[in-house]
Scaffold this active site. Structure first.
Site, PDB file in Angstrom:
ATOM      1  N   ASP A   1       0.866  -1.177   0.000  1.00  0.00           N
ATOM      2  CA  ASP A   1       0.000   0.000   0.000  1.00  0.00           C
ATOM      3  C   ASP A   1       0.909   1.236   0.000  1.00  0.00           C
ATOM      4  O   ASP A   1       2.097   1.144   0.329  1.00  0.00           O
ATOM      5  CB  ASP A   1      -0.890  -0.033   1.242  1.00  0.00           C
ATOM      6  CG  ASP A   1      -1.768   1.197   1.350  1.00  0.00           C
ATOM      7  OD1 ASP A   1      -2.358   1.590   0.327  1.00  0.00           O
ATOM      8  OD2 ASP A   1      -1.841   1.785   2.446  1.00  0.00           O
TER       9      ASP A   1
ATOM     10  N   ASP B   1      -1.341  -0.792   6.116  1.00  0.00           N
ATOM     11  CA  ASP B   1      -1.527  -0.289   7.477  1.00  0.00           C
ATOM     12  C   ASP B   1      -2.951   0.116   7.774  1.00  0.00           C
ATOM     13  O   ASP B   1      -3.274   0.469   8.901  1.00  0.00           O
ATOM     14  CB  ASP B   1      -0.613   0.921   7.715  1.00  0.00           C
ATOM     15  CG  ASP B   1      -1.155   2.176   7.045  1.00  0.00           C
ATOM     16  OD1 ASP B   1      -1.665   2.068   5.910  1.00  0.00           O
ATOM     17  OD2 ASP B   1      -1.090   3.253   7.659  1.00  0.00           O
TER      18      ASP B   1
ATOM     19  N   ASP C   1      -6.919  -2.191   3.833  1.00  0.00           N
ATOM     20  CA  ASP C   1      -5.997  -3.255   3.444  1.00  0.00           C
ATOM     21  C   ASP C   1      -6.385  -4.605   4.048  1.00  0.00           C
ATOM     22  O   ASP C   1      -5.802  -5.629   3.684  1.00  0.00           O
ATOM     23  CB  ASP C   1      -4.571  -2.910   3.885  1.00  0.00           C
ATOM     24  CG  ASP C   1      -4.070  -1.619   3.268  1.00  0.00           C
ATOM     25  OD1 ASP C   1      -4.279  -1.443   2.049  1.00  0.00           O
ATOM     26  OD2 ASP C   1      -3.483  -0.793   3.984  1.00  0.00           O
TER      27      ASP C   1
END
Length: 797
Positions: free
Chosen positions: A470, A669, A673
């Site tokens: 990410d 994080d 996700d």
């Protein structure tokens, strides 16, 4: 039949909830000779249970109360356990209503979908209670067995009876679940480790009971230290060690469902509903229905997925998109449940409620992904199946061979040798082989800032060849920070920053906060504001030091007739770096621009270079815009980039790469996700991120430093090599020990392995496994460089 009074809510209006009902509704009944119509089957059932509750009393009490009653009826949950499906975490095909154990592996079934309540696993509570109540008894029995013959104050017979008395609750009460599962494995014709554990404990305990109650049945050569050898300590230690392993495993599994409970807890508990009469009331979230109009005040979470009908605001959607900058919302825009309304007040129309919301779908994705991963467990089941069958067959063959062909007393020898086979094959070394390696390795990893969730994560990490990362909060800091500014003459850089920061003092936008912070860090004196106005999605305006200021995007400048042509090239350059650009106009003339960006972490570049050198494929998947994503990717040398992806898109990317044969790790994080973290072979969460991400992931980097991924792979490789060594030793030990215990050396040498020596050999094998696992403490994690995944046996190279 005459129609009953409509004003009483009968006929044209549902008497339970007060909602209008069409004349052709299929939900109807008759009461006291009158036809009564309902909006739903649930309302009809509530009426049938207590008709007078809804027909006696004053006329309808208003649409608001009736509507709430309807919502309550429609959303009333079923009784606990009624219809709830439970599934085996290792064998997802095993599903049944209500709790139980898996007929294949014996594990406790888990709810298919957890509730938002923080509930302790009944099995975890039960096993913990059995372990801690009987562990002192196991320790005492072990001390008596090992050292009791050196204590002259305790007679031999007394010591034997004392061991029997203390070990009985350990075996028969604490070990009862193992016998139940062992018997179930036999009844279901799916032998597993529970079969062997139950057989080993039963053999050691049963033999010892017979030796205590009827020592005369045994030949004199089986007397040691003045008594027939008993093995109560072996039975107790097996039970306690197995209970300890189960408690640790169940705690890890409870953390998995804890991630989904945390996701469910993101949604607010109540919503503020607007009634047709203009009043407002806070109602439980479960009472909200599609079509309801809801007010979302500043600082509140959006209760459900819906569409804005009135008002403007900025909504923080970072929990879903990862984008740290709130998104402007106005009439007609869609909003998502559990996102945070920051500045203005909104009135929304509920479009999706309950299981239809994006949040609920994310929870379902996480649950499905977590249940889908069990390749190593299935392999372990197959190995255990044949191992257990082989040991049981050898024990039976030993018993029959000695009983029918052995010297007198042949059947006594048969019993002793069969028991020796079961004791020496008892899975202590096998049970310790993996947990001990994992325990030491995870301790070393924790010192390096890497937290592994379980043994599966340790085993899989070394095989990863593809890393999906990410952007926000993983590669970048996850916060808006001042980047750069451009000033047009006659304005200086300090002038542009001071005026912009003075104007932004009246704004709550994160971009404004970054500019104000930068100005104050440079010691600039900020002026007061007059006539401040915030225009959602455009920018802000006001008067500072008697000068009319505009600060915002291109659209705001165009509406005000400000020519920003001199700044366009610089603006495009900064946007190409992934920055958000704001123009400043003073008294209708362009004065400069300011850029705010999400800075890349200092460690990200070095970490990705190390992983690429190790042969790992790096992919970025982010909810941010494509321009920003490409800018960060160029800086970090990432070639494969996916921008503007939703949570389900990230999970789909993971599964697509897995279908291509890749071993995929996902590093992120945020809440957005979570599905991808669960679907990946190894989910890696930043310790600086959300609790949901850390609960869902199998690996957590405590400091949010991606360099920890290389360390995790090195630890994983060393740990797996150590586990293979331990398992090889344990199986080799059984391959040698079981035939000796069965008596194959007796015809040539006259040697027999008594159950006492079998228990000693079993203990020595466990000690050897532990000693080998402790070698992992010498691993230099700081210098361990990541290496490309290998298909060769790590224990042999």
């Amino acid at each position: 039949m005459s129609a009953p009074a409509a004003t009483r809510g009968i006929g044209a209006t549902d008497p339970v909830c007060g909602m209008p009902v069409a004349a052709d509704t299929p939900f109807r009944t008759e009461y006291d000779g009158q036809a009564i119509l309902f909006c739903s089957e649930r309302c009809r059932a509530r009426f049938a249970a207590s008709p007078k509750t809804y027909l006696v009393g004053p006329p309808a009490q208003g649409v608001r109360e009736g509507h709430a009653a309807h919502a309550e009826a429609a959303s009333q949950p079923a009784p606990a356990g009624a219809g709830a499906m439970y599934v085996c975490p290792m064998h997802p095909q095993v599903r049944q209503p209500g709790p139980g154990t898996c007929p294949i592996c014996g594990m406790a079934l888990e709810p298919e979908m957890p509730t938002g309540d923080d509930q302790t696993s009944p099995e975890l509570a039960d096993f913990s209670r059995r372990l801690w109540w009987t562990l002192p008894l196991t320790v005492i029995v072990l001390l008596l067995a090992m050292l009791g013959h050196r204590v002259g104050a305790i007679p031999v017979a007394t010591r034997t009876w004392l061991e029997l008395f203390l070990s009985t609750p350990v075996v028969l009460w604490a070990g009862a679940p193992f016998f139940v599962r062992g018997w179930a494995s036999i009844r279901n014709r799916s032998p597993n480790m529970w079969t062997l554990i139950a057989a080993g404990v039963a053999a050691a305990y049963g033999y010892s009971v017979v030796a205590t109650l009827a020592p005369g049945l045994f030949p004199s050569e089986f007397r040691e230290h003045g008594r027939i050898g008993v093995y109560f300590e072996a039975a107790c230690v097996i039970v306690s060690l197995t209970l300890l392993g189960q408690v640790l495993e169940l705690r890890a599994r409870s953390q998995t469902s804890g991630a989904m409970r945390a996701l469910l807890g993101l949604a607010p508990k109540t919503a503020r509903r607007l009634m047709p009469d203009g009043s407002e009331a806070d109602v439980p979230l479960s009472a909200v229905m599609v079509g309801d109009r809801l007010r979302v005040r500043p600082g509140e979470k959006v209760p459900v997925d819906g569409t804005v009908e009135d008002g403007t605001s900025h909504v923080d959607e970072s929990m879903l998109t990862g984008e740290p900058i709130p998104v402007a919302k106005g009439v007609g825009d869609a909003v998502i449940g559990a996102t945070l309304n920051t500045t203005g007040s909104l009135v929304i129309r509920a479009d999706q409620v309950g299981s239809g919301t994006v949040l609920a779908q994310i929870v379902q994705l996480v649950a499905s992904a977590q249940r889908s991963r069990a390749p190593m467990q299935r392999m372990a089941d197959r190995v255990a199946f044949w191992f257990v069958l082989a040991v049981m067959a050898i024990a039976v063959a030993t018993f029959l061979a000695w009983g029918l062909l052995g010297p007198e007393p042949s059947w006594t020898y048969a019993i002793l040798n069969a028991v020796s086979v079961l004791i020496i094959a008892c899975p202590c070394a096998l049970g310790l082989a993996t947990p001990m390696s994992v325990m030491v390795a995870t301790g070393k990893a924790a010192q390096a800032g890497v937290l592994f969730r379980d043994a599966e994560a340790v085993e899989r990490m070394r095989q990863v060849d593809t890393l999906i990362v990410d952007k926000t909060g993983t590669l970048t800091e996850g916060r808006a920070a001042f980047d750069d500014l451009v000033a047009l003459a006659p304005f200086e850089h300090a002038d542009v920053l001071r005026l912009a920061a003075s104007l932004d003092q009246g704004s709550e936008h994160p971009l404004a906060a970054a500019i104000v912070t930068e100005a104050r860090s440079r010691g600039l004196r900020l002026s007061g504001i007059e006539d401040f106005q915030s225009e959602t999605g455009l920018g802000v305006r006001g008067t500072v030091d008697g000068r009319r200021l505009l600060l915002g995007n291109t659209r705001l400048m165009q509406q005000a007739g400000v020519d920003i042509a001199p700044l366009r090239l610089e603006a495009e350059r900064l946007r190409g770096r992934g920055a958000s650009v704001m123009f400043l106009a003073v008294d209708g003339q362009p004065a400069g621009l300011l850029a705010v960006t999400d800075p890349i972490k200092e460690t990200s570049g070095a970490a990705l270079r190390e992983l690429r050198q190790a042969g790992m494929r790096i992919v970025m998947a982010t909810g941010d815009g494509a321009t920003t994503a490409q800018a960060v990717a160029r800086t970090l040398g990432i070639d494969e980039v996916y921008g503007e992806v939703r949570p389900e898109d990230k999970a789909e990317l993971v599964t697509r790469l897995q279908r291509e044969g890749r071993r995929v790790a996902m590093a992120g994080d945020g809440i957005n996700d979570a599905p991808a973290l669960a679907a990946a072979d190894v989910g890696i969460a930043m310790g600086t991120g959300t609790d949901v991400a850390m609960s869902t992931a199998k690996v957590t980097l405590v400091r949010g430093d991606l360099r920890g991924i290389g360390r995790a792979r090195a630890i994983s490789a060393a740990c797996v090599a150590n586990m293979r060594q331990n398992l090889a030793f344990a199986f080799a030990y059984n391959a040698l020990g079981v035939p000796v215990a069965a008596g194959v050396l007796y015809p040539a040498t006259g040697w027999l392995l008594s159950p006492m020596l079998a228990a000693l050999a079993m203990s020595l094998s466990s000690v050897s496994v532990v000693a080998n696992a402790l070698r992992l403490n010498r691993l230099d994690v700081a210098r361990a460089a990541p290496s490309a995944p290998s298909t060769r046996c790590a224990s042999c190279h």
